[in-house]
Design an enzyme around this catalytic site. Structure first.
Site, PDB file in Angstrom:
ATOM      1  N   THR A   1       0.824  -1.205   0.000  1.00 38.94           N
ATOM      2  CA  THR A   1       0.000   0.000   0.000  1.00 38.94           C
ATOM      3  C   THR A   1       0.861   1.259   0.000  1.00 38.94           C
ATOM      4  O   THR A   1       0.489   2.269  -0.600  1.00 38.94           O
ATOM      5  CB  THR A   1      -0.955   0.002   1.210  1.00 38.94           C
TER       6      THR A   1
ATOM      7  N   HIS B   1       1.567   1.841  -3.473  1.00 37.05           N
ATOM      8  CA  HIS B   1       0.396   2.411  -4.141  1.00 37.05           C
ATOM      9  C   HIS B   1       0.327   3.918  -3.894  1.00 37.05           C
ATOM     10  O   HIS B   1       0.112   4.702  -4.821  1.00 37.05           O
ATOM     11  CB  HIS B   1      -0.888   1.747  -3.631  1.00 37.05           C
TER      12      HIS B   1
END
Length: 330
Positions: A39, A42
């Site tokens: 994440t 991301h």
């Protein structure tokens, strides 16, 4: 203090940053270890995390450290305590919080996502988000409690029996955690799809009965498919590999714009059960226990260790480094 600050898309700088001070119900911790999550990558590339991200911000939601200061209203912690952090902060008043689905909170905040996190020397965290860890647990293990908690939440969504054939798509860190949990259930047969040949040894050691690469995909009829990658081809394969009456857990985080092609008739005719899994509600304490009791091993899954000064280059080159799981060590 020194901190790796995300200034914008693909722009991470190590800067002198103001050391934070805790409010009455917060604590200040000296960060000892922080995991680098998919994440984080991301977010680095401009996508949202568990919530929208507004730079400048210090990333890092998998963190552990030592309490150095407590707010005036803190009652359960004191300086010197060793803690692991659950990063997610819920409002407690929206319809999801009031219906015991706090992880779907309409006003979700998170350490390392909407407020400064563990990629700095110090971090301020609400008292409610701190969990004491036993002296036997390393700070690296304590930082990896959070991803195990997320995996536990997903694991609870599937139904297993000793006769189940389970396919795990993706043999990286998350797939390795799922593999250990599945193995604990005395499952009949566990298959892992993983392209990296150098991960085969640890996957077999953790309990896989069979490991194959995606290029060697063959027809399967798994009772449970756990997708841990988040790419279109791996998610589409998950539906093809699920047998009649099968369960498909989509755990891998796809980019927001990702769209996949799935046959509704296949879902209908196989009577598939499809589930998603978001963050880690009510699992942090259990994850600490599983690691402390050596039921789940996270320490051996760490492939790379980085210093804070290495973070800008590390985040830029992360996909090329062959990292299974990376942690920052202070």
């Amino acid at each position: 203090m020194k901190a790796a600050v995300l200034q914008g898309v693909k722009n991470l700088e190590v800067l002198d940053w103001q050391k934070p001070a805790p409010s009455p119900r917060e604590i200040l911790i000296k960060v000892k270890s922080c995991g680098i999550c998919g994440t984080d990558q991301h977010i680095y590339h401009g996508h949202p995390g568990s919530a929208e991200v507004n730079p400048p911000i210090i990333l890092g939601h998998e963190l552990a450290g030592e309490v150095v200061e407590v707010g005036a209203e803190v009652t359960n912690l004191q300086a010197g305590d060793r803690v692991s952090i659950d990063p997610n902060i819920y409002c407690g008043t929206c319809k999801y919080c009031r219906s015991n689905r706090t992880h779907l909170c309409e006003n979700l905040q998170a350490v390392g996502v909407t407020r400064d996190g563990g990629m700095g020397e110090y971090c301020v965290v609400p008292e409610a988000n701190c969990y004491k860890i036993p002296d036997s647990m390393t700070f690296e293990e304590a930082a990896l409690v959070e991803p195990l908690g997320c995996v536990l939440h997903g694991f609870r969504k599937i139904q297993l029996s000793p006769l189940s054939k389970v396919l795990i798509i993706g043999g990286g860190f998350i797939g390795q955690l799922f593999l250990q949990l599945v193995k604990q259930q005395n499952i009949d047969y566990i298959i892992v799809s993983e392209p990296a040949e150098n991960k085969k040894e640890i996957l077999f050691r953790l309990g896989a009965n069979e490991v194959f690469t995606p290029k060697d995909e063959r027809e399967l009829e798994a009772d449970v498919v756990i997708e841990c990658v988040g790419r279109p081809e791996s998610m589409e394969f998950a539906f093809k590999a699920a047998g009649k009456g099968g369960q498909v857990l989509l755990f891998g985080v796809a980019a927001p714009e990702t769209v996949i092609s799935v046959s509704p008739f296949e879902i209908f005719s196989k009577e598939l059960t499809i589930k998603g899994s978001f963050v880690n509600p009510y699992t942090h304490e259990e994850a600490i226990s599983l690691i402390a009791k050596k039921i789940i091993d996270v320490q051996q899954l760490i492939s790379h260790r980085f210093t804070p000064e290495e973070l800008p280059a590390t985040m830029h080159d992360y996909p090329k480094l062959g990292v299974s799981k990376g942690v920052i060590v202070y």
